[in-house]
Motif scaffolding. Sequence first.
Motif, PDB file in Angstrom:
ATOM      1  N   LEU A   1       0.831  -1.209   0.000  1.00 18.08           N
ATOM      2  CA  LEU A   1       0.000   0.000   0.000  1.00 18.08           C
ATOM      3  C   LEU A   1       0.864   1.256   0.000  1.00 18.08           C
ATOM      4  CD1 LEU A   1      -2.854  -0.948   2.496  1.00 18.08           C
ATOM      5  CD2 LEU A   1      -3.024  -0.738   0.010  1.00 18.08           C
TER       6      LEU A   1
ATOM      7  N   HIS B   1       2.092   1.756  -3.412  1.00 15.96           N
ATOM      8  CA  HIS B   1       0.951   2.154  -4.248  1.00 15.96           C
ATOM      9  C   HIS B   1       0.627   3.633  -4.069  1.00 15.96           C
ATOM     10  CE1 HIS B   1      -3.010   2.415  -5.984  1.00 15.96           C
ATOM     11  NE2 HIS B   1      -3.571   2.573  -4.798  1.00 15.96           N
TER      12      HIS B   1
ATOM     13  N   SER C   1      -6.514   7.222  -4.644  1.00 19.24           N
ATOM     14  CA  SER C   1      -6.701   5.776  -4.600  1.00 19.24           C
ATOM     15  C   SER C   1      -7.949   5.374  -3.818  1.00 19.24           C
ATOM     16  CB  SER C   1      -5.482   5.109  -3.956  1.00 19.24           C
ATOM     17  OG  SER C   1      -5.730   3.731  -3.728  1.00 19.24           O
TER      18      SER C   1
ATOM     19  N   HIS D   1       0.251  -9.271 -10.764  1.00 14.86           N
ATOM     20  CA  HIS D   1      -0.445  -8.321  -9.905  1.00 14.86           C
ATOM     21  C   HIS D   1      -0.587  -8.863  -8.484  1.00 14.86           C
ATOM     22  CE1 HIS D   1      -1.857  -7.544 -14.036  1.00 14.86           C
ATOM     23  NE2 HIS D   1      -2.017  -6.290 -13.665  1.00 14.86           N
TER      24      HIS D   1
ATOM     25  N   LEU E   1      -3.186  -4.816  -8.261  1.00 20.97           N
ATOM     26  CA  LEU E   1      -2.129  -3.816  -8.384  1.00 20.97           C
ATOM     27  C   LEU E   1      -0.955  -4.423  -9.148  1.00 20.97           C
ATOM     28  CD1 LEU E   1      -3.800  -2.713  -5.913  1.00 20.97           C
ATOM     29  CD2 LEU E   1      -1.637  -1.810  -5.058  1.00 20.97           C
TER      30      LEU E   1
ATOM     31  N   LYS F   1       2.595  -5.302 -10.147  1.00 20.63           N
ATOM     32  CA  LYS F   1       3.785  -5.405  -9.295  1.00 20.63           C
ATOM     33  C   LYS F   1       4.914  -4.501  -9.754  1.00 20.63           C
ATOM     34  CE  LYS F   1       3.007 -10.050  -7.442  1.00 20.63           C
ATOM     35  NZ  LYS F   1       3.562 -11.397  -7.205  1.00 20.63           N
TER      36      LYS F   1
ATOM     37  N   HIS G   1       2.799  -0.527  -9.424  1.00 20.81           N
ATOM     38  CA  HIS G   1       2.034  -0.403  -8.189  1.00 20.81           C
ATOM     39  C   HIS G   1       0.738   0.408  -8.354  1.00 20.81           C
ATOM     40  CE1 HIS G   1       6.078  -1.485  -6.625  1.00 20.81           C
ATOM     41  NE2 HIS G   1       5.355  -2.193  -5.775  1.00 20.81           N
ATOM     42  N   LEU G   2       0.239   0.477  -9.571  1.00 24.20           N
ATOM     43  CA  LEU G   2      -1.039   1.145  -9.829  1.00 24.20           C
ATOM     44  C   LEU G   2      -2.151   0.104  -9.956  1.00 24.20           C
ATOM     45  CD1 LEU G   2       0.100   3.776 -12.490  1.00 24.20           C
ATOM     46  CD2 LEU G   2      -0.312   4.169 -10.053  1.00 24.20           C
ATOM     47  N   ILE G   3      -3.380   0.508  -9.639  1.00 25.73           N
ATOM     48  CA  ILE G   3      -4.528  -0.388  -9.789  1.00 25.73           C
ATOM     49  C   ILE G   3      -4.861  -0.507 -11.271  1.00 25.73           C
ATOM     50  CG2 ILE G   3      -6.994  -0.706  -9.322  1.00 25.73           C
ATOM     51  CD1 ILE G   3      -6.577   0.842  -6.719  1.00 25.73           C
TER      52      ILE G   3
END
Length: 240
Positions: free
Chosen positions: A30, A33, A125, A150, A167, A169, A172-174
């Motif tokens: 997190l 992210h 986010s 992800h 997310l 890897k 690190h974005l959705i």
Amino acid sequence: MNKIRLGNYYLGLLMAIPVFTNAQNLDKILEAHFVAMGQEQIMSLRSIFMEVREVDGFGGGKRYQITKKSPNKIRIEGQWQGQVFINAYDGEKAWTIAPWTGVHIAQWMTDRERDLLVMSVGIGSPLFDYKGLGNKLELIGSESIQGDNHYVIRSTMPSGFYVDYLLDKKDHLIHLARIYREDDVNKVEKEIIFKNYKNLGGFSIPFGFENRIGRSGSDVIVDNIVFGQGAPSSIFVKPD
């Protein structure tokens, strides 16, 4: 007797280690992210206004405006078949005006409808401030989509249903949100693909979404976005 107690102590300790490690990994993921999103910079904004259009495979769709006010208020207003619709969340309760249902006055949303709307209330986010929104997050594993790996983070909403966020890897974005029917993780209701991320002065925002419901789908495109100094609190309050 002491040996039994000591054995149970070590057994309990060993059982707790995976849970603790999993929570640590989730916190690190997190953190990465939020850095990738530029969450700290985004939270300095007081409001965001977006003009959005939805396009389906038949050429139809909706046009609407989204107003978000920090920290957790949202109003979505548009026209559908010549009638104005509104979905809003005042920070505690959610309400809607949906004239195609035959009701032309504001109605409180159900718990599930509220939770689905709350998924998009935050500036930045949807995983930020999850505790404040009453959600529970768990790192449940990994998933590969078209060769990209992800993290899978499951969010359990207050009304009891699940949403999995995937997310990437690497960045690190959705890139995908998977919504399940009620509380059954074996029945996917809808998938939302996050597309066309743009970096805007230190933070990243997706400018496109693809909604998948079974074999049908639609695209949501952000045509314009304005960062403001706030929005009147009155527009988020349910009218009498």
